[in-house]
Design a protein around this motif. Structure first.
Motif, PDB file in Angstrom:
ATOM      1  N   GLY A   1       3.937   4.517  -2.528  1.00 25.97           N
ATOM      2  CA  GLY A   1       3.653   4.059  -3.870  1.00 25.97           C
ATOM      3  C   GLY A   1       4.752   3.118  -4.346  1.00 25.97           C
ATOM      4  N   ALA A   2       4.458   2.317  -5.351  1.00 27.05           N
ATOM      5  CA  ALA A   2       5.445   1.380  -5.869  1.00 27.05           C
ATOM      6  C   ALA A   2       5.293   1.208  -7.374  1.00 27.05           C
ATOM      7  CB  ALA A   2       5.319   0.016  -5.190  1.00 27.05           C
ATOM      8  N   ASN A   3       6.424   1.016  -8.035  1.00 23.32           N
ATOM      9  CA  ASN A   3       6.551   0.737  -9.465  1.00 23.32           C
ATOM     10  C   ASN A   3       6.403   1.977 -10.344  1.00 23.32           C
ATOM     11  OD1 ASN A   3       6.963  -2.173  -9.308  1.00 23.32           O
ATOM     12  ND2 ASN A   3       4.845  -2.243  -8.602  1.00 23.32           N
ATOM     13  N   GLY A  46     -10.177  -6.515  -1.981  1.00 29.97           N
ATOM     14  CA  GLY A  46      -9.380  -7.448  -1.186  1.00 29.97           C
ATOM     15  C   GLY A  46      -8.143  -6.791  -0.617  1.00 29.97           C
ATOM     16  N   ALA A  47      -7.486  -5.943  -1.415  1.00 26.26           N
ATOM     17  CA  ALA A  47      -6.298  -5.231  -0.935  1.00 26.26           C
ATOM     18  C   ALA A  47      -6.661  -4.252   0.173  1.00 26.26           C
ATOM     19  CB  ALA A  47      -5.625  -4.493  -2.092  1.00 26.26           C
ATOM     20  N   ALA A  64      -2.660  -2.669  -9.765  1.00 32.89           N
ATOM     21  CA  ALA A  64      -3.909  -1.907  -9.740  1.00 32.89           C
ATOM     22  C   ALA A  64      -4.610  -1.969  -8.393  1.00 32.89           C
ATOM     23  CB  ALA A  64      -4.848  -2.405 -10.838  1.00 32.89           C
ATOM     24  N   ALA A  65      -4.404  -3.067  -7.654  1.00 33.72           N
ATOM     25  CA  ALA A  65      -5.048  -3.217  -6.346  1.00 33.72           C
ATOM     26  C   ALA A  65      -4.487  -2.242  -5.310  1.00 33.72           C
ATOM     27  CB  ALA A  65      -4.896  -4.651  -5.852  1.00 33.72           C
ATOM     28  N   ALA A  66      -3.447  -1.527  -5.667  1.00 34.46           N
ATOM     29  CA  ALA A  66      -2.878  -0.528  -4.752  1.00 34.46           C
ATOM     30  C   ALA A  66      -3.906   0.500  -4.318  1.00 34.46           C
ATOM     31  CB  ALA A  66      -1.704   0.179  -5.421  1.00 34.46           C
TER      32      ALA A  66
END
Length: 241
Positions: A152-154, A112-113, A134-136
């Motif tokens: 990227g994030a987090n 979906g991402a 995780a959908a990244a």
């Protein structure tokens, strides 16, 4: 079981933490994100917005289309806040730039991402920012497939995909250790515990594999802007939560 400090990792745990904090007044409870406080309950506020602002600034300076897409998982205030800061950075880099946000409703739906990210690229967005856990991986796959940059994030996600230009990072172990140190030293006061760029818990990390493709003036501007944020000369917008 006798633990003196308990963490609930996520905005969604704040209501449960408030309930158990009343039941166990001698135990300290900490949630990551949130606004609920008590004598023995505090949220950690990760000011990731300070790093996502820098991501937006890079996109604003480097985008050829003046368009950037943002893909979120579940629509939470903490996710919205990082998008608000990214958009502010984007417009600081290019006042005419436009940011478009899409939420998939899931932190696990990689397909979906990817579909959401592909749609954003097809609409002319040549930079992608995510806050989708995780959908990244779906966002990165779409960026690689279409030949655009992503952030990227987090955590440091620079090695996950050749599309990642830089990451907005939270050092969770460091944050938990710092918070535990506060508690052990008797400094826990039931107020929000904030960690931003100045703390070292939050950081902006370039992908060294792509650094040669970033114009030197952009690299310099990012560093100057980071210093302004650290000193308080620049206050990055964030959501009210």
């Amino acid at each position: 079981d006798g633990y003196s400090l308990c963490f609930g990792h996520g905005f969604e745990f704040q209501d449960a933490a408030a309930r158990v904090a009343r039941e166990y007044p001698e135990t300290l409870f900490v949630t990551t994100s949130g606004s609920r406080t008590a004598k023995n309950l505090s949220p950690i506020v990760f000011e990731l917005e300070q790093a996502t602002y820098l991501c937006g600034l890079v996109a604003g300076r480097m985008s050829r289309t003046a368009k950037a897409g943002m893909v979120g998982g579940v629509e939470l205030p903490s996710i919205r806040s990082t998008f608000l800061a990214f958009e502010a950075g984007l417009k600081a880099g290019n006042p005419g730039a436009k940011a478009t946000a899409v939420f998939t409703g899931s932190f696990e739906d990689v397909a979906g991402a990817k579909a959401a990210a592909l749609a954003l690229v097809d609409q002319g967005n040549d930079f992608l920012f995510h806050n989708a856990n995780a959908a990244a991986l779906g966002v990165f796959a779409a960026a690689t497939e279409r030949g655009v940059y992503a952030f990227g994030a987090n955590r440091d996600q620079n090695a996950l995909s050749p599309s990642v230009l830089a990451s907005a990072v939270i050092d969770l172990p460091r944050a938990f250790l710092e918070t535990a140190r506060w508690a052990r030293e008797g400094r826990f006061d039931g107020q929000p515990i904030r960690y931003g760029l100045a703390s070292g818990v939050v950081s902006f990390v370039w992908n060294p594999a792509h650094l040669g493709r970033v114009p030197a003036p952009v690299i310099d501007e990012v560093e100057r802007t980071r210093e302004r944020i650290v000193t308080g000369a620049l206050v990055v917008p964030r959501g009210d939560f």
